[in-house]
Design a protein around this motif. Structure first.
Motif, mmCIF file in Angstrom:
data_model
loop_
_atom_site.group_PDB
_atom_site.id
_atom_site.type_symbol
_atom_site.label_atom_id
_atom_site.label_comp_id
_atom_site.label_asym_id
_atom_site.label_seq_id
_atom_site.Cartn_x
_atom_site.Cartn_y
_atom_site.Cartn_z
ATOM 1 N N ALA A 1 0.836 -1.193 0.000
ATOM 2 C CA ALA A 1 0.000 0.000 0.000
ATOM 3 C C ALA A 1 0.879 1.255 0.000
ATOM 4 N N PRO A 2 0.478 2.327 -0.689
ATOM 5 C CA PRO A 2 1.299 3.550 -0.699
ATOM 6 C C PRO A 2 1.527 4.133 0.688
ATOM 7 N N ARG A 3 0.554 4.003 1.582
ATOM 8 C CA ARG A 3 0.731 4.560 2.919
ATOM 9 C C ARG A 3 1.825 3.831 3.700
ATOM 10 N N MET A 4 2.084 2.580 3.365
ATOM 11 C CA MET A 4 3.163 1.859 4.029
ATOM 12 C C MET A 4 4.519 2.432 3.620
ATOM 13 N N VAL A 5 4.678 2.767 2.349
ATOM 14 C CA VAL A 5 5.932 3.370 1.899
ATOM 15 C C VAL A 5 6.117 4.738 2.547
ATOM 16 N N ARG A 6 5.053 5.533 2.602
ATOM 17 C CA ARG A 6 5.155 6.859 3.223
ATOM 18 C C ARG A 6 5.488 6.738 4.710
ATOM 19 N N ARG A 7 4.957 5.728 5.348
ATOM 20 C CA ARG A 7 5.220 5.567 6.783
ATOM 21 C C ARG A 7 6.677 5.205 7.034
ATOM 22 N N VAL A 8 7.236 4.328 6.228
ATOM 23 C CA VAL A 8 8.636 3.951 6.410
ATOM 24 C C VAL A 8 9.560 5.127 6.133
ATOM 25 N N VAL A 9 9.256 5.913 5.076
ATOM 26 C CA VAL A 9 10.081 7.080 4.772
ATOM 27 C C VAL A 9 10.006 8.099 5.901
ATOM 28 N N ALA A 10 8.814 8.344 6.427
ATOM 29 C CA ALA A 10 8.674 9.297 7.522
ATOM 30 C C ALA A 10 9.411 8.821 8.768
ATOM 31 N N THR A 11 9.384 7.525 9.042
ATOM 32 C CA THR A 11 10.120 7.002 10.188
ATOM 33 C C THR A 11 11.619 7.173 9.999
ATOM 34 N N LEU A 12 12.096 6.940 8.788
ATOM 35 C CA LEU A 12 13.526 7.098 8.514
ATOM 36 C C LEU A 12 13.980 8.537 8.669
ATOM 37 N N LEU A 13 13.155 9.483 8.248
ATOM 38 C CA LEU A 13 13.566 10.879 8.245
ATOM 39 C C LEU A 13 13.410 11.556 9.596
ATOM 40 N N HIS A 14 12.511 11.088 10.446
ATOM 41 C CA HIS A 14 12.157 11.843 11.646
ATOM 42 C C HIS A 14 12.459 11.127 12.963
ATOM 43 N N HIS A 15 12.778 9.861 12.921
ATOM 44 C CA HIS A 15 12.931 9.119 14.176
ATOM 45 C C HIS A 15 14.284 8.429 14.313
ATOM 46 N N HIS A 16 15.202 8.654 13.393
ATOM 47 C CA HIS A 16 16.502 7.993 13.464
ATOM 48 C C HIS A 16 17.586 8.977 13.044
ATOM 49 N N GLU A 17 18.812 8.654 13.437
ATOM 50 C CA GLU A 17 19.958 9.428 12.998
ATOM 51 C C GLU A 17 21.149 8.502 12.826
ATOM 52 N N PHE A 18 22.106 8.961 12.018
ATOM 53 C CA PHE A 18 23.225 8.123 11.619
ATOM 54 C C PHE A 18 24.552 8.863 11.807
ATOM 55 N N SER A 19 24.639 9.655 12.857
ATOM 56 C CA SER A 19 25.851 10.421 13.105
ATOM 57 C C SER A 19 26.982 9.564 13.640
ATOM 58 N N THR A 20 26.681 8.479 14.332
ATOM 59 C CA THR A 20 27.684 7.554 14.854
ATOM 60 C C THR A 20 27.312 6.133 14.451
ATOM 61 N N ARG A 21 28.277 5.241 14.612
ATOM 62 C CA ARG A 21 28.026 3.852 14.230
ATOM 63 C C ARG A 21 26.999 3.205 15.151
ATOM 64 N N SER A 22 27.084 3.466 16.440
ATOM 65 C CA SER A 22 26.129 2.851 17.368
ATOM 66 C C SER A 22 24.709 3.320 17.080
ATOM 67 N N ARG A 23 24.543 4.593 16.782
ATOM 68 C CA ARG A 23 23.203 5.096 16.459
ATOM 69 C C ARG A 23 22.710 4.543 15.132
ATOM 70 N N ALA A 24 23.605 4.364 14.180
ATOM 71 C CA ALA A 24 23.206 3.795 12.894
ATOM 72 C C ALA A 24 22.792 2.335 13.044
ATOM 73 N N VAL A 25 23.495 1.594 13.893
ATOM 74 C CA VAL A 25 23.124 0.202 14.129
ATOM 75 C C VAL A 25 21.764 0.119 14.797
ATOM 76 N N ARG A 26 21.512 0.965 15.780
ATOM 77 C CA ARG A 26 20.218 0.960 16.458
ATOM 78 C C ARG A 26 19.102 1.368 15.508
ATOM 79 N N ALA A 27 19.356 2.348 14.635
ATOM 80 C CA ALA A 27 18.340 2.759 13.670
ATOM 81 C C ALA A 27 18.060 1.659 12.658
ATOM 82 N N THR A 28 19.092 0.925 12.268
ATOM 83 C CA THR A 28 18.896 -0.169 11.315
ATOM 84 C C THR A 28 18.033 -1.268 11.910
ATOM 85 N N GLU A 29 18.320 -1.655 13.130
ATOM 86 C CA GLU A 29 17.530 -2.697 13.780
ATOM 87 C C GLU A 29 16.068 -2.278 13.928
#
Length: 517
Positions: free
Chosen positions: A365-393
């Motif tokens: 569904a299109p709303r599922m793609v929008r939800r994943v993109v919004a989660t990636l942009l607003h709820h995670h960060e990749f400034s350090t390796r530990s934060r990137a690993v936690r965001a990936t999981e």
């Protein structure tokens, strides 16, 4: 072969020993009426969202970490049998081992839609369009703060895109079962053709990449050619008056769209307003069009608004060089590649073709793609390796949870104890506004250019399941190839150590002896 398998195959030849994990989300088609908002009549276009997330695992015991993300859109116009693949964002987190898989992943996506044998939509003509603008980050928040991320410079990014597009078209032309007509165009706003070629050659020499390719490139726009039909103007040039809105598509967060929006709402280019025309006399038959001013009647008859009927595509690109996005001191590039092949139209009868709105296996569904993109942009960060690993999981677990129906939209909590004597603010109801992806405000329509399409979709949105997740969305590939030679080593030396480097001969300058006096 689906898109996931195509991308995994493109990653299998990368040097080194590592394992890649990919998540591919392709939405079901939906109606879109604002791709050509100023064309009359507006074409009926169908849109699909594409999101690709790639994570890397260096050893079996190491955690996964997101390294590449791609956001794209595919537009289908059945009336002209044309499709547009628009690459909106490509970003790397900087946490990948050398060499980065971004180029191979993007090339796999381009080849999947460029090759008629793997293209999932039955169209005879395909256009690949993108706008190259170098920035520190696009899809990975705060990844620019990571010391390992080294984004390309502005001119180097244009060379990178030109090389990928050239490699894609060369492979498709070589593997095609029949002759495929291919035309390639690029424009660097603010640069003449000689200046653009010189700038890209300098960037090629500094980055060591070759962007020439086997097929020729044309410096300019594709809106004056007639070899490959355009998505909105095929078969309408002889009997209809076209304006700028029939040629240039409007994408989200694209400088061309913002500039065309301004042109459509400009009525006096010289800054001098024309006197308002008197209202015409009402006809005896009650014709409502007689009550409107003459200028408005001409606007409706010609299908042009503002200056769209006066500005030609050549003038549009000439004025595009003075836009803020193109004169800010950086090199930007517009790329457009057209491909024409009618092999599918002869093998697939029109009567047996499926509806362009029918969802295909593996789509979500299109709303599922929008939800994943919004989660990636607003709820995670990749400034350090530990934060990137936690965001990936968290992100990869959320995608699987959405397919298992384990991640519903959270509702507002209900307090167990409520004090009657203490006033309280009522709890807000569940809101879905946070799930929408932020984008450029929609064009100013003036109430006439864009009319929402209210016709219902006869097909229900697909519901993702674990079978969809395992067969189409998630995939992994283990790479075990020869490592890439280290920088500065000898050619052909796998290790590239200092001891294998060829000896350097220093030539001494011989001084000229003076003649005896």
């Amino acid at each position: 072969m689906n898109l996931r398998d195509q991308l995994l195959g493109s990653l299998a030849t990368l040097p080194g020993t590592r394992e890649f994990h990919i998540h591919v989300l392709v939405s079901s088609p939906r109606k879109r009426s604002d791709l050509f908002p100023y064309a009359k009549p507006r074409p009926r276009v169908y849109l699909q969202d594409i999101l690709i997330l790639l994570s890397e695992q260096t050893t079996p015991d190491s955690p996964r970490i997101l390294v590449t993300a791609i956001e794209a859109s595919f537009y289908n116009n059945p009336a002209t049998s044309c499709g547009i693949l628009y690459i909106s964002k490509v970003d790397s987190s900087g946490h990948a081992t050398r060499p980065s898989p971004t180029a191979a992943l993007v090339k796999g996506l381009l080849k999947f839609y460029a090759d008629p044998s793997t293209r999932p939509v039955h169209v005879d003509h395909l256009w690949i369009q993108l706008f190259a603008r170098a920035q520190a980050q696009y899809l990975f928040p705060n990844s620019s703060e990571f010391s390992g991320k080294r984004p390309l410079a502005d001119a180097q990014l244009c060379v990178w895109w030109k090389r990928l597009l050239s490699d894609t078209t060369s492979d498709v032309a070589a593997r095609g079962e029949e002759t495929i007509k291919i035309r390639q165009y690029y424009v660097l706003p603010g640069f003449s053709e000689l200046e653009a070629v010189h700038s890209l050659k300098i960037s090629q020499s500094t980055s060591g990449s070759d962007g020439s390719g086997n097929l020729p490139w044309t410096y300019g726009h594709p809106y004056s050619q007639s070899d490959i039909p355009l998505p909105c103007t095929s078969g309408r040039r002889e009997h209809s008056r076209l304006n700028l809105g029939h040629f240039i598509p409007s994408f989200d967060d694209d400088p061309k769209s913002r500039f065309m929006d301004e042109i459509a709402h400009t009525t006096n280019a010289d800054g001098i307003g024309s006197p308002k025309q008197k209202r015409a006399r009402t006809s005896s038959h009650g014709d409502r069009s007689a009550d409107r001013p003459t200028s408005e009647q001409d606007d409706d008859e010609d299908g042009a608004q503002g200056e769209l009927g006066k500005v030609t595509p050549d003038e549009f690109w000439e004025r595009m060089s003075f836009r803020q996005e193109c004169v800010s001191g950086v090199v930007t590039g517009f790329f457009a590649v057209g491909m024409s092949s009618q092999r599918r139209s002869r093998t697939t009868p029109a009567s047996s073709a499926a509806s362009p709105l029918a969802p295909q296996p593996g789509q979500v569904a299109p709303r599922m793609v929008r939800r994943v993109v919004a989660t990636l942009l607003h709820h995670h960060e990749f400034s350090t390796r530990s934060r990137a690993v936690r965001a990936t999981e968290t992100l990869e677990g959320a995608i699987k949870g959405l397919c298992e129906d384990l991640a519903p939209v959270p509702s507002s909590p209900t307090p167990s104890v409520r004090h009657a004597e203490r006033p309280s603010t009522p709890e807000p109801g569940p809101s879905r506004m946070a799930l929408e992806v932020p984008c450029t405000p929609p064009p100013r329509t003036g109430g006439r250019a864009h009319v929402p399409d209210v016709s219902p979709n006869p097909f229900a949105e697909p519901v993702a399941s674990l079978e969809t997740y395992r067969s189409y969305i998630y995939g992994a590939v283990a790479v075990s190839n020869a490592p890439l030679p280290a920088r500065g080593g000898a050619h052909g030396a796998p290790g590239g150590g200092a001891g294998t480097a060829p000896p350097v001969t220093v030539l001494a300058v011989r001084k000229k002896r003076k003649a005896p006096s």
